[in-house]
Design an enzyme around this catalytic site. Structure first.
Site, PDB file in Angstrom:
ATOM      1  N   ILE A 127      48.613 -13.165  63.382  1.00 31.93           N
ATOM      2  CA  ILE A 127      48.260 -11.923  64.065  1.00 31.93           C
ATOM      3  C   ILE A 127      46.935 -11.353  63.563  1.00 31.93           C
ATOM      4  O   ILE A 127      46.382 -10.433  64.139  1.00 31.93           O
ATOM      5  CB  ILE A 127      49.414 -10.901  63.948  1.00 31.93           C
TER       6      ILE A 127
ATOM      7  N   GLU B 180      52.073   8.556  43.812  1.00 27.44           N
ATOM      8  CA  GLU B 180      52.845   8.172  42.633  1.00 27.44           C
ATOM      9  C   GLU B 180      54.100   7.374  43.002  1.00 27.44           C
ATOM     10  O   GLU B 180      54.486   6.432  42.324  1.00 27.44           O
ATOM     11  CB  GLU B 180      53.287   9.414  41.835  1.00 27.44           C
TER      12      GLU B 180
ATOM     13  N   HIS C  98      57.726  -7.905  57.478  1.00 22.65           N
ATOM     14  CA  HIS C  98      57.907  -6.734  56.616  1.00 22.65           C
ATOM     15  C   HIS C  98      58.721  -7.077  55.386  1.00 22.65           C
ATOM     16  O   HIS C  98      58.857  -6.275  54.475  1.00 22.65           O
ATOM     17  CB  HIS C  98      58.589  -5.604  57.381  1.00 22.65           C
TER      18      HIS C  98
HETATM   19  N1  GLN Z   1      45.512  -7.621  63.429  1.00 21.25           N
HETATM   20  C1  GLN Z   1      46.281  -6.703  62.659  1.00 21.25           C
HETATM   21  C2  GLN Z   1      46.795  -7.389  61.420  1.00 21.25           C
HETATM   22  O1  GLN Z   1      47.076  -8.522  61.467  1.00 21.25           O
HETATM   23  C3  GLN Z   1      47.442  -6.149  63.447  1.00 21.25           C
HETATM   24  C4  GLN Z   1      48.196  -5.107  62.680  1.00 21.25           C
HETATM   25  C5  GLN Z   1      49.282  -4.397  63.436  1.00 21.25           C
HETATM   26  O2  GLN Z   1      49.706  -4.792  64.451  1.00 21.25           O
HETATM   27  N2  GLN Z   1      49.791  -3.353  62.904  1.00 21.25           N
HETATM   28  O3  GLN Z   1      46.948  -6.804  60.388  1.00 21.25           O
HETATM   29 ZN    ZN Z   2      51.733  -5.758  64.425  1.00 19.31          ZN
END
Ligand code: GLN
Ligand code: ZN
Length: 766
Positions: free
Chosen positions: A442, A16, A705
Site C-alpha cells: 500500500i 508519555e 495493525h
Molecule cells: N500509502 C499510505 C501508507 O502506506 C496509506 C496509508 C493509509 O491508508 N492510512 O502508509
Molecule cells: Zn490504509
C-alpha cells in the site's frame, strides 16, 4: 451555572502514554511502571482541569488503549478466543492481546476488529457479541479511577459509554440475533456498576450515547428509554447526564427529551440550530439542565466568546442560571493538549488557535463572564478573544488570488478521464504486462527507529539535508532490492521520507501550518499531528516526483507513485471554518492534480491516490450523505482525471464499512482500489454479490495493525473467498494498509507469505 468537561486527552502533552505503552510491549518497562505512568497522567489531567476552573471533571476518560475496549472489559464481554489464555496471560497482557493480537510460543491470537469512532480519526475496538453472550461486571477500572480522583479531593464524574451505544458499536459474530436483544442481559451489569459508584460517593454519571446523532429506529429509541428508566428506578439518587455529540439530536429529540435524565448535553458546534428547537419544545421538562457544548472539541480554532455568551444568555433567560451548563462540544480527545508548547508557530496564526488546555480556559471564562462580578481579567480575556477572531477574518495570510482564479476556471471535463474504464484497462494491460493476481503493497514500509532518528537529526540540524537525503535514498534502494527479491509485481518506494502522509504533503503545500507537539491519538499508541489548514491551498513545488523517479530509476518493475487524496488531506487536518469544506477540498484537489500530471510526465505509469478517510468524512445522518459523497467523489476525480488512458490510477481505503457507499466508490472511477477487509473476514465482499463493481480491486489479505505474521493458507483462504465474487482478472493481492507501523522482521515474513499465496492462486486457476 456549572462548567464541565466531557473528556481530556490521555496521551499526555509529551506523548508519555505512547512511549510507556511501547516500552512495555518491548519489555523495557514493567507493568507496574506502565500503571504508574498512567496514574501520573490522570493526576496531571485532573489538576489541569481543576486549575482551569472546571466544576465537574471526568474520570474513566483515561485509557491505556481504547475506551470502548475498556468498556468491554468492564462489562465482561471479552470474546471467547481470548478467555482461553486467562491462565497464561496476565489481565494486562490479555487486554493488549485483544487490542493488538499476540503471537509467541504460547499464544497465537488475532486482534479485535478496529474501526473509526463516528466521523473522527480515532479508532475503537469493535465489541464482539455471540448469541449466548453473557456479561459480568469488572468495576475495577471505573471505580478505581473515581477513587483516585477522590483522594485528590476531586468529586469527579465517571464517564461511561451508554448501554445502547455500547451494543450498537459492536457486531454480532453469529447470525440469528440482533445485538440489542442483549440489553436485558447487559442492563443489570450497568445497574450494579452504578450502585457501586454511588456507594463510593459518585453523584453525577455521564452517559455517552453518541448514536443519538445517527438515525435511530423507534425500537432503538425505546431501548434507550428502557435503559434510563431502569437506572432512574434502581438508583434514584444518581444524577444522570446524557451526552450526545457530533451532530443534532434531530429526529431523536422527542425521544431524548422523554428520557428521565437530569442533564442533556448538546453539541452546539456541529448543530447550533438545535438549541432553539429544544428551548421551544413542549416536552422539555421543567427541571432538565441543558449542557451547552459551545467550545469546539473537534477543531482548534479559538471560540468566538461573544457568540457563545449570547447563546448562553438566551438559554439562561428562558431556563434560569441553574439549568444551564457550559462545556466543550464533545470530549477533548480529538484536539492536542496544549498550545503553550508551540514556540515555533507563526504568532499571527497561533493567535487564532486554542488546544485542549486553552479550551478549558474558554469554558471557564464563559462562566465567569456571565457572573455579575466578572473580573477585569475575564473582560480583558474577552477583548483579546474578539480581536483574535477579527484578525483572522481579515488576515492576508488566508487569501490567495491565484487559487481563486484557478477554482473559477475548472471545467466539467476536468472531472472525467479521457476514455471509459474498459478501454483504459486494455491500454494499461498492454503497457504494464502484469500477471494474474498482481501483488503490491500500500505504500509505506517500516518507519524504523533509524529512519525516525534521521528525521529528528535533520530537524535539530545534527545532519545536513544532503546526508538525510542520501540515507533515505539508501533505505529506498534497499526496499526496492528486497521487493524485487521476493517477487512483488508492483513496487513502492517505501515512503521513508514521510513522517505522516498528511503532514508530509501539508508541509510542502501553501496554506498549511504545523504544530510541534500538536499530537492527537489515532489508535492505541498511534498519534498523529494534524496539519493546520488555515488558508488557500497552493502547490508551488514538487511534492513527490523527485523521490518517485529516483525509485523508478532503480528498478525495471513499475514503481507506484504515492499521493494522498484531497478528502483525506482535508479530513485529517484541522480546517478553516470560513468557507465550505467542499471548496477547501477542491483547492487541495487542484494541487494534487498538478502533482499527478508531473508524475505522469516523469514517466510514472501507476499513481495511487490514497483516500482512507473518505468513509469517515461521511455525515452521521443518511440524509446528508448524498451531498457529501457528491463533492468528495468529484474532488477525487478532479485530482486524477488529467492523465492518459494507459496511466493506471489506484486508490486505497482502510477502516472497512464500505458496503453502503460502494456506488460512490465506483463513481470515483479509479482503475484499481486496494481496500482493508481482513480484520472483518472480507465482510466487504457481501457488497459485491449484488453490485457488479466494474474496476480492479485488491481486498486486503492481512491485518497490518497487528504484529502477527499471517500464514500462506490464511491468505489463500481469503483470496479464494474474494474470488467467488470478484473476477480473477480483477483481483489484486495486497495487505490491508501501509506497513509503516510494523517492524521489518514481521513485514518480511508476511509479504513473502503473501507473494506465495498469490502464486498458489495462480497455480490453482491454471
Ligand atoms: N500509502 C499510505 C501508507 O502506506 C496509506 C496509508 C493509509 O491508508 N492510512 O502508509
Ligand atoms: Zn490504509
Amino acid at each position: 451555572m456549572r462548567t464541565h468537561n466531557l473528556g481530556y486527552p490521555r496521551i499526555g502533552s509529551q506523548r508519555e502514554l505512547k512511549k510507556a505503552c511501547e516500552n512495555f510491549w518491548a519489555g523495557r518497562i514493567t507493568a507496574k511502571d506502565l500503571m504508574d505512568i498512567g496514574l501520573k497522567i490522570r493526576r496531571q489531567n485532573w489538576k489541569i482541569q481543576q486549575q482551569a476552573g472546571i466544576d465537574l471533571i471526568p474520570v474513566n476518560d483515561f485509557s491505556l488503549y481504547d475506551q470502548v475496549l475498556d468498556m468491554t472489559v468492564t462489562l465482561g464481554a471479552i470474546p471467547e478466543r481470548y478467555q482461553k489464555f486467562n491462565d497464561s496471560l496476565t489481565p494486562l497482557e490479555g487486554y493488549f492481546a485483544m487490542a493488538r493480537g499476540l503471537q509467541n510460543e504460547k499464544v497465537d491470537v488475532t486482534a479485535m476488529e478496529m474501526t473509526k469512532w463516528f466521523d473522527t480519526n480515532y479508532h475503537y475496538l469493535v465489541p464482539e457479541f455471540s448469541i449466548s453472550q453473557t456479561f459480568q461486571l469488572d468495576s475495577r477500572k471505573v471505580v478505581g479511577e473515581f477513587l483516585e480522583a477522590k483522594q485528590l479531593g476531586i468529586q469527579a464524574k465517571p464517564v461511561l459509554i451508554g448501554p445502547v451505544s455500547y451494543l450498537l458499536l459492536g457486531k454480532e459474530k453469529e447470525s440469528g440475533f440482533h445485538r440489542l436483544s442483549l440489553l436485558p442481559a447487559l442492563l443489570p451489569v450497568y445497574v450494579n456498576l452504578l450502585k457501586e459508584l454511588k456507594a463510593n460517593g459518585a453523584e453525577y454519571i455521564q452517559f455517552d450515547e453518541p448514536f443519538l446523532a445517527l438515525d435511530l429506529t423507534p425500537l432503538e429509541q425505546d431501548f434507550l428509554h428502557t435503559c434510563y428508566e431502569t437506572f432512574r428506578k434502581e438508583i434514584p439518587e444518581l444524577k444522570l447526564i446524557l451526552a450526545n455529540y457530533f451532530d443534532c439530536y434531530g429526529d431523536n429529540l422527542d425521544a431524548a427529551l422523554k428520557l428521565p435524565v437530569d442533564v442533556l448535553h448538546l453539541d452546539l458546534v456541529r448543530c447550533s440550530s438545535q438549541l432553539e428547537d429544544i428551548l421551544t419544545h413542549p416536552k422539555l421538562s421543567k427541571t432538565t439542565v441543558l449542557s451547552l457544548g459551545l467550545v469546539d472539541g473537534r477543531n482548534i480554532l479559538k471560540n468566538n466568546l461573544q457568540y457563545s455568551l449570547d447563546t448562553l444568555q438566551k438559554a439562561i433567560d428562558q431556563l434560569g442560571k441553574e439549568r444551564v451548563w457550559v462545556a466543550p462540544s464533545c470530549s477533548l480527545l480529538h484536539v492536542p493538549c496544549d498550545l503553550d508548547l508551540e514556540i515555533k508557530l507563526n504568532p499571527e496564526i497561533k493567535d487564532w488557535l486554542a488546544f485542549a488546555r486553552q479550551k478549558l480556559d474558554e469554558v471557564a471564562k464563559l462562566k465567569e463572564l456571565l457572573s455579575p462580578v466578572a473580573s477585569l481579567s475575564a473582560k480583558d480575556y474577552l477583548e483579546t478573544n474578539q480581536s483574535s477572531i477579527k484578525n483572522r477574518s481579515v488576515s492576508s495570510l488566508i487569501h490567495n488570488p491565484k487559487v481563486r482564479d484557478r477554482i473559477q476556471s475548472i471545467q466539467e471535463s476536468d472531472y472525467k478521464r479521457k476514455a471509459p474504464f474498459p478501454i483504459r484497462q486494455k491500454a494499461q494491460r498492454d503497457k504494464l504486462g502484469l500477471p494474474l493476481f498482481p501483488t503490491t503493497t500500500i505504500g509505506s514500509f517500516p518507519q524504523t527507529t533509524d529512519i525516525r532518528q534521521l528525521r529528528s537529526q535533520l530537524k535539530s540540524g545534527k545532519i545536513s539535508p544532503e546526508t538525510y537525503d542520501e540515507k533515505i535514498k539508501a533505505a529506498t534502494v534497499d526496499a526496492i532490492r528486497w521487493q524485487e527479491e521476493i517477487g512483488l509485481d508492483v513496487l513502492v518506494h517505501g515512503e521513508f521520507e514521510r513522517n505522516d502522509m498528511v503532514e508530509y504533503f501539508g508541509e510542502l503545500l501553501e496554506g498549511f501550518a504545523f504544530s510541534q507537539a500538536g499530537w492527537v491519538q489515532s489508535y492505541g499508541s498511534r498519534c498523529v499531528k494534524p496539519p493546520i489548514l488555515y488558508g488557500d491551498v497552493w502547490r508551488s513545488q514538487d511534492l513527490s516526483v523527485g523521490w518517485t523517479t529516483y525509485a523508478q530509476q532503480h528498478t525495471d518493475k513499475p514503481m507506484k507513485g504515492m499521493l494522498t487524496g484531497p478528502v483525506t488531506i482535508l479530513q485529517w487536518s484541522f480546517v478553516r471554518d470560513d468557507q465550505p469544506r467542499s471548496l477547501t477540498t477542491r483547492q487541495i484537489a487542484l494541487a494534487i492534480r498538478d502533482e499527478v500530471a508531473a508524475l505522469e510526465a516523469a514517466g510514472i505509469a501507476i499513481i495511487q491516490i490514497d483516500e482512507p478517510a473518505l468513509r469517515e468524512g461521511l455525515p452521521l445522518r443518511k440524509k446528508d450523505w448524498a451531498t457529501y459523497l457528491d463533492w468528495a467523489v468529484r474532488a477525487f476525480r478532479l485530482s486524477c482525471s488529467g492523465v492518459k488512458n494507459e496511466t493506471q490510477i489506484h486508490t486505497h481505503m482502510c477502516y472497512s464499512e464500505f458496503n453502503d457507499i460502494i456506488q460512490s466508490i465506483a463513481d470515483m472511477d479509479a482503475d484499481v482500489i486496494t481496500i482493508e477487509t481482513s480484520r472483518s473476514e472480507m465482510e466487504l465482499l457481501d457488497a459485491f454479490v449484488n453490485f457488479k463493481y466494474p474496476y480492479e480491486i485488491g481486498p486486503g489479505v492481512y491485518d497490518i495493525h497487528s504484529p502477527r505474521v499471517p500464514q500462506v493458507r490464511e491468505m489463500v483462504h481469503l483470496l479464494q473467498k474474494a474470488a467467488t465474487v470478484i473476477p480473477h482478472e480483477h483481483l489484486w493481492v495486497n495487505p490491508d494498509c501501509g506497513l509503516k507501523t510494523r517492524g521489518w522482521d514481521e513485514t518480511r515474513e508476511a509479504l513473502k507469505n503473501m507473494v506465495e499465496a498469490a502464486k498458489q492462486m495462480r497455480q490453482s486457476v491454471r
